[in-house]
Enzyme design. Sequence first.
Site, PDB file in Angstrom:
ATOM      1  N   LYS A  15       2.544  -4.149   6.163  1.00 10.69           N
ATOM      2  CA  LYS A  15       2.654  -3.665   5.345  1.00 10.69           C
ATOM      3  C   LYS A  15       4.342  -3.335   4.128  1.00 10.69           C
ATOM      4  O   LYS A  15       5.094  -4.246   4.198  1.00 10.69           O
ATOM      5  CB  LYS A  15       2.155  -3.227   4.037  1.00 10.69           C
ATOM      6  N   TYR A  40      -1.236  -0.105  10.415  1.00 11.19           N
ATOM      7  CA  TYR A  40      -1.525  -0.917   8.499  1.00 11.19           C
ATOM      8  C   TYR A  40      -0.187  -0.231   7.594  1.00 11.19           C
ATOM      9  O   TYR A  40       0.474  -1.973   7.142  1.00 11.19           O
ATOM     10  CB  TYR A  40      -2.912  -0.429   8.244  1.00 11.19           C
ATOM     11  N   SER A  73       0.600  -0.888  -0.304  1.00  8.54           N
ATOM     12  CA  SER A  73       0.014  -0.134  -0.141  1.00  8.54           C
ATOM     13  C   SER A  73       0.402   0.883  -0.177  1.00  8.54           C
ATOM     14  O   SER A  73       2.078   1.358   0.598  1.00  8.54           O
ATOM     15  CB  SER A  73      -0.953   0.241   2.020  1.00  8.54           C
TER      16      SER A  73
END
Length: 322
Positions: free
Chosen positions: A151, A147, A123
């Site tokens: 990632k 998050y 991402s």
Amino acid sequence: MKILIIGGGGVVGQKLGRALAARGVLRGRNINRITLADISTPADIADARIPVEAVRCDIADPASVAACVTADADVIYLLAAIVSAHAEEDFDAGMTINLMGTLNVLQRARALGTKPIVVFTSSIAVYGGEVPDPILDHTLLNPQTSYGAQKAMGELLLNDFSRKGFIDGRGLRLPTVSIRPGKPNRAASSFMSSILREPLNGQEAICPVDDDFPHYYLSPRKCVENLIKSGEIEEQSLGQNRCMMMPGRMWTIRQLIDAMTAVAGPEPAKLIRWEAQPEIQRIVKGWRFDLQPEKSLKLGLTADESFEDNVRYYLEDDKPSA
């Protein structure tokens, strides 16, 4: 050629499965089987020309991963993840799925001894904080959310497993995919589809940011095309860093709405209600915007030409029938 799509129940996973089934070929070889795997058994692909199976796979459970990731898998698409706002709210769930789940899949792929291709969706949330613009492929990863951190750790694992020769990995830092069909999810970026999707469907939507908020976008159709292309890139072309930005385009919220109006007329925009949401703003304003995906463009991946295309693709591919 046998393909496994982990996260095959999601929007992108379903579209990828259908596109590959229609295409029938990957890396110059006939596709003999596609397996869609997810935490809940994915929907099947109707009228597929090649065998498609749907199975349950919990990537947090090594035994479930071992049952799903079998030695005949030539290409593994690892799309499964806990999305951004969910991972921020529930740190343990994000770590369990986004970090340990990724590690479980990579360890299983290593154990096969067949060096499968693994396409991992990262991402643009891996970027942020105190790094200068523009953001290039080799800009320091400095995520400002759990998050993004999870990632980024997945990217490091993918690179190291590839360096060791356990897998042939390639990681794509996805832009925000819009316009996504279906219902809003727990991603902080979910409104970047809902403020267009719901009005196009005749429903009210809430925009939590100002209309001059810029972001980096890609349509679902183009995302799937790029995922297929990324599976076909030759290993020697990837270099020492297997991870790169997927191409996208930068637009403001106002430009998105203007594009919708240009395609669908003025009525949908009247259904957008402006309502500030500080928690969403805190997350999305920590993402970086001046992104220049030089490596993926050189490797043949592409972005949408205009956001009007994104709107047209939604109307053609995903708008529910009246």
